[in-house]
Design a protein around this motif. Structure first.
Motif, PDB file in Angstrom:
ATOM      1  N   THR A   4      80.687 103.017  43.359  1.00 18.61           N
ATOM      2  CA  THR A   4      79.496 102.163  43.379  1.00 18.61           C
ATOM      3  C   THR A   4      78.709 102.394  42.100  1.00 18.61           C
ATOM      4  OG1 THR A   4      79.422 102.319  45.781  1.00 18.61           O
ATOM      5  CG2 THR A   4      77.444 101.515  44.685  1.00 18.61           C
ATOM      6  N   ILE A   5      78.552 101.327  41.328  1.00 21.29           N
ATOM      7  CA  ILE A   5      77.877 101.389  40.038  1.00 21.29           C
ATOM      8  C   ILE A   5      76.557 100.641  40.136  1.00 21.29           C
ATOM      9  CG2 ILE A   5      78.007 100.692  37.607  1.00 21.29           C
ATOM     10  CD1 ILE A   5      81.115 100.806  37.931  1.00 21.29           C
ATOM     11  N   LEU A   6      75.484 101.287  39.701  1.00 20.74           N
ATOM     12  CA  LEU A   6      74.166 100.644  39.652  1.00 20.74           C
ATOM     13  C   LEU A   6      73.876 100.283  38.199  1.00 20.74           C
ATOM     14  CD1 LEU A   6      71.515  99.828  41.122  1.00 20.74           C
ATOM     15  CD2 LEU A   6      70.642 102.091  40.506  1.00 20.74           C
ATOM     16  N   ALA A   7      73.560  99.020  37.975  1.00 17.61           N
ATOM     17  CA  ALA A   7      73.223  98.551  36.626  1.00 17.61           C
ATOM     18  C   ALA A   7      71.839  97.912  36.645  1.00 17.61           C
ATOM     19  CB  ALA A   7      74.266  97.554  36.137  1.00 17.61           C
ATOM     20  N   PRO A   8      70.806  98.683  36.297  1.00 19.15           N
ATOM     21  CA  PRO A   8      69.461  98.110  36.234  1.00 19.15           C
ATOM     22  C   PRO A   8      69.330  97.184  35.020  1.00 19.15           C
ATOM     23  CG  PRO A   8      69.393 100.516  36.389  1.00 19.15           C
ATOM     24  CD  PRO A   8      70.795 100.123  36.069  1.00 19.15           C
ATOM     25  N   LEU A   9      68.716  96.042  35.231  1.00 20.67           N
ATOM     26  CA  LEU A   9      68.472  95.068  34.165  1.00 20.67           C
ATOM     27  C   LEU A   9      67.012  94.669  34.189  1.00 20.67           C
ATOM     28  CD1 LEU A   9      71.563  92.749  34.791  1.00 20.67           C
ATOM     29  CD2 LEU A   9      71.335  94.475  32.991  1.00 20.67           C
ATOM     30  N   ASP A  10      66.502  94.270  33.023  1.00 20.55           N
ATOM     31  CA  ASP A  10      65.115  93.806  32.989  1.00 20.55           C
ATOM     32  C   ASP A  10      64.983  92.382  32.463  1.00 20.55           C
ATOM     33  OD1 ASP A  10      65.412  94.013  30.234  1.00 20.55           O
ATOM     34  OD2 ASP A  10      64.004  95.674  30.003  1.00 20.55           O
ATOM     35  N   GLY A  11      66.125  91.723  32.259  1.00 17.05           N
ATOM     36  CA  GLY A  11      66.085  90.343  31.785  1.00 17.05           C
ATOM     37  C   GLY A  11      66.141  90.204  30.279  1.00 17.05           C
ATOM     38  N   SER A  12      66.112  91.318  29.568  1.00 18.35           N
ATOM     39  CA  SER A  12      66.139  91.261  28.109  1.00 18.35           C
ATOM     40  C   SER A  12      67.576  91.343  27.585  1.00 18.35           C
ATOM     41  CB  SER A  12      65.332  92.424  27.517  1.00 18.35           C
ATOM     42  OG  SER A  12      66.019  93.647  27.739  1.00 18.35           O
TER      43      SER A  12
END
Length: 169
Positions: A4-12
């Motif tokens: 399970t991989i978590l990839a946080p993104l902020d839209g940039s």
């Protein structure tokens, strides 16, 4: 190894620099799931809103018995959440085209705290995220979500520096 991989993104564009690594690791490790997480920060003050957000929110105030400041902030937050959901879903679809099982999640709050809270409450094996390439005084002023997450995470964190956007100190 990493299921399970978590990839946080902020839209940039900066945060999207991690996606090619997410793809490679998800495929190479035969990950069962990639979770794209976007944290929407609620605006704390009316003056933090853009002109478009403010004018759109002002239109709704006349129809509401709510206090103007609260109505403006609520409307801006609602719009930010809708935009985040659309963005994260589009990003998830691009990974799904590569045969990767993806879940898109949008939460509200402070990014570093919400990312760390998410890994505590869910089975995450690794976090893959990008930095914004800030250094020196700008990093001190704006802080670094990636740095806070890496220092406090209970799981491995792969931090991707965006190529070509490193700022000199």
């Amino acid at each position: 190894m990493y299921k399970t991989i978590l990839a946080p993104l902020d839209g940039s564009e900066y945060s999207e620099c991690s996606l090619e690594h997410v793809r490679a690791i998800a495929k190479g490790c035969h990950a069962s799931e990639v979770i794209l997480l976007m944290v929407v920060e609620p605006p704390q003050q009316v003056y933090a809103l853009s002109e478009d957000q403010l004018s759109e929110a002002l239109e709704t105030i006349t129809k509401s018995s709510e206090k103007p400041r609260r109505a403006i902030l609520r409307k801006a937050l609602s719009k930010a959440k809708a935009n985040a959901k659309k963005y994260i879903q589009n990003t998830a679809e691009s990974l799904q085209k590569d045969g990767i099982d993806v879940r898109a999640v949008v939460v509200q709050g402070r990014p570093a705290e919400k990312i760390l809270d998410y890994i505590k409450r869910n089975q995450v094996d690794i976090i893959i995220m990008s930095t914004h390439g800030r250094a020196g005084i700008t990093r001190w002023v704006f802080g670094s979500v990636a740095d806070k997450v890496a220092r406090r995470s209970a799981v491995p964190v792969l931090i991707i520096p965006p190529m070509g956007c490193r700022q000199e100190e």
